[in-house]
Design a protein around this motif. Structure first.
Motif, short mmCIF file in Angstrom:
data_model
loop_
_atom_site.label_atom_id
_atom_site.label_comp_id
_atom_site.label_asym_id
_atom_site.label_seq_id
_atom_site.Cartn_x
_atom_site.Cartn_y
_atom_site.Cartn_z
N ALA A 21 49.81 39.83 53.06
CA ALA A 21 48.79 40.88 53.05
C ALA A 21 47.80 40.79 51.89
O ALA A 21 47.11 41.76 51.60
CB ALA A 21 49.49 42.24 53.01
N THR A 22 47.69 39.63 51.24
CA THR A 22 46.78 39.48 50.10
C THR A 22 45.84 38.31 50.35
O THR A 22 46.26 37.25 50.83
CB THR A 22 47.56 39.24 48.80
OG1 THR A 22 48.42 40.35 48.56
CG2 THR A 22 46.61 39.07 47.62
N VAL A 23 44.56 38.50 50.03
CA VAL A 23 43.56 37.45 50.19
C VAL A 23 43.05 37.04 48.81
O VAL A 23 42.66 37.89 48.00
CB VAL A 23 42.40 37.93 51.07
CG1 VAL A 23 41.27 36.90 51.09
CG2 VAL A 23 42.89 38.20 52.49
N ARG A 24 43.07 35.74 48.53
CA ARG A 24 42.57 35.20 47.27
C ARG A 24 41.19 34.58 47.49
O ARG A 24 40.97 33.84 48.46
CB ARG A 24 43.52 34.15 46.71
CG ARG A 24 43.04 33.55 45.37
CD ARG A 24 44.08 32.66 44.72
NE ARG A 24 45.26 33.43 44.33
CZ ARG A 24 45.35 34.14 43.21
NH1 ARG A 24 44.33 34.16 42.36
NH2 ARG A 24 46.46 34.79 42.93
N LYS A 40 40.21 36.06 41.83
CA LYS A 40 40.26 37.44 42.31
C LYS A 40 41.05 37.56 43.61
O LYS A 40 41.03 36.64 44.45
CB LYS A 40 38.84 37.97 42.51
CG LYS A 40 38.78 39.48 42.67
CD LYS A 40 37.34 39.98 42.58
CE LYS A 40 37.31 41.51 42.70
NZ LYS A 40 35.93 42.03 42.60
N THR A 41 41.76 38.66 43.78
CA THR A 41 42.50 38.93 45.02
C THR A 41 42.20 40.34 45.51
O THR A 41 41.79 41.21 44.74
CB THR A 41 44.02 38.78 44.82
OG1 THR A 41 44.46 39.75 43.88
CG2 THR A 41 44.38 37.38 44.37
N TRP A 42 42.44 40.55 46.82
CA TRP A 42 42.25 41.85 47.44
C TRP A 42 43.37 42.07 48.47
O TRP A 42 43.86 41.10 49.08
CB TRP A 42 40.93 41.92 48.21
CG TRP A 42 39.71 41.66 47.43
CD1 TRP A 42 38.89 42.56 46.82
CD2 TRP A 42 39.10 40.37 47.19
NE1 TRP A 42 37.83 41.94 46.21
CE2 TRP A 42 37.93 40.60 46.42
CE3 TRP A 42 39.44 39.06 47.54
CZ2 TRP A 42 37.11 39.56 46.01
CZ3 TRP A 42 38.63 38.03 47.12
CH2 TRP A 42 37.47 38.28 46.36
N PRO A 43 43.73 43.32 48.73
CA PRO A 43 44.60 43.60 49.89
C PRO A 43 43.82 43.32 51.17
O PRO A 43 42.67 43.74 51.32
CB PRO A 43 44.91 45.10 49.75
CG PRO A 43 44.53 45.46 48.36
CD PRO A 43 43.44 44.53 47.95
N LEU A 44 44.43 42.59 52.09
CA LEU A 44 43.76 42.25 53.34
C LEU A 44 43.28 43.51 54.06
O LEU A 44 42.16 43.54 54.60
CB LEU A 44 44.72 41.46 54.25
CG LEU A 44 44.22 41.13 55.65
CD1 LEU A 44 42.94 40.31 55.62
CD2 LEU A 44 45.31 40.37 56.43
N ALA A 45 44.09 44.55 54.08
CA ALA A 45 43.74 45.77 54.81
C ALA A 45 42.50 46.46 54.27
O ALA A 45 41.89 47.29 54.96
CB ALA A 45 44.92 46.73 54.82
N SER A 46 42.11 46.15 53.02
CA SER A 46 40.96 46.82 52.41
C SER A 46 39.64 46.14 52.73
O SER A 46 38.57 46.67 52.40
CB SER A 46 41.14 46.87 50.89
OG SER A 46 40.96 45.57 50.31
N LEU A 47 39.68 44.96 53.37
CA LEU A 47 38.48 44.15 53.53
C LEU A 47 37.70 44.48 54.79
O LEU A 47 38.28 44.76 55.85
CB LEU A 47 38.85 42.67 53.55
CG LEU A 47 39.57 42.14 52.31
CD1 LEU A 47 39.91 40.67 52.49
CD2 LEU A 47 38.73 42.35 51.05
#
Length: 260
Positions: A21-24, A40-47
């Motif tokens: 569930a994480t995108v780099r 940088k990374t983001w939660p996939l669900a937030s994108l």
């Protein structure tokens, strides 16, 4: 490897999935050279996802490429791939809405595997063709059948495939699957309406890349929608259609009426 494209501070950004569930972030587009992960990374669900390709790709479509679909239409097997093109204005991402054109009465879904070209390809041998493919994504070749049938009676296939929003793709590019052995399912409002394996393809991805590249220089980010299996059917405003391809992902799009 799963590659996503998304909005980051109003600008397009590519990233790769890490864990479930994480995108780099990637340092640059995967179409501009080797893949280099960033910090940088983001939660996939937030994108907010974008179509996972370049800004203005060419979109090649293939008609009547699954034996099951050819048989249900009563046609003979074609000797060469029956090709058409969609404009990039038809392209939408996972989660965006398919617009049902005002005045239309017959609009169909088409579950498809989409090959995403990774590097320039010209006059490529079939044995080498897959090396020019970055990976694969899910697609829905939405089609306005009334116009398409009128066009096909004249030996063409253009506007019926070309409406805005008629080329949903996504959610990501998967780089590590065998395109000849993938189960594909299309679900209309949760019910399975298409269920097939890509082994039923008449012209595989390798054959399509080789055939196209004999006359057209394929460029990074170009998309080849490889055709749909049997079971195509109607969409209506209020529907949700999902394209589920083994190992690749699930593409989901709601349908809305035009001007709503």
């Amino acid at each position: 490897m799963k590659i996503y494209k998304f909005l980051e501070e109003g600008r397009p950004q590519f990233g790769v999935l890490e864990g479930p569930a994480t995108v780099r972030a990637l340092k640059k587009s995967p179409f501009d050279g080797p893949i280099e992960p960033g910090e940088k990374t983001w939660p996939l669900a937030s994108l907010t996802l974008l179509p996972p390709t370049v800004a203005h790709p060419r979109i090649f479509g293939v008609g009547f490429n699954y034996k099951s679909h050819i048989l249900e239409t009563g046609r003979q097997l074609p000797e060469i791939p029956p090709l058409f093109m969609k404009p990039d204005t038809a392209l939408i991402a996972h989660g965006e809405r398919i617009v049902y054109p005002e005045g239309s009465t017959v609009v169909h879904y088409e579950t498809e595997l989409v090959a995403v070209i990774g590097r320039r390809a010209r006059n490529v041998a079939r044995a080498d063709a897959l090396a020019y493919v970055l990976g694969y994504t899910c697609g829905n070749d939405v089609s306005e059948r009334t116009i398409q049938r009128q066009e096909m009676a004249m030996g063409i296939m253009t506007i019926g495939k070309a409406f805005d929003t008629f080329a949903p793709i996504g959610p990501c590019i998967e780089t590590s699957v065998d395109p000849s052995k993938l189960r594909m399912r299309g679900r209309l409002n949760g019910a399975v309406v298409q269920d097939c394996d890509t082994s039923d393809l008449l012209f595989g991805v390798d054959a399509l890349v080789a055939y196209l590249s004999k006359s057209i220089t394929l460029m990074p980010g170009d998309l080849i929608m490889t055709g749909t299996p049997g079971g195509v059917g109607p969409l209506r405003p209020g529907d949700t259609f999902e394209v589920d391809i083994e190992g690749v992902g699930v593409l989901s799009n709601d349908v809305v009426a035009e001007n709503t």
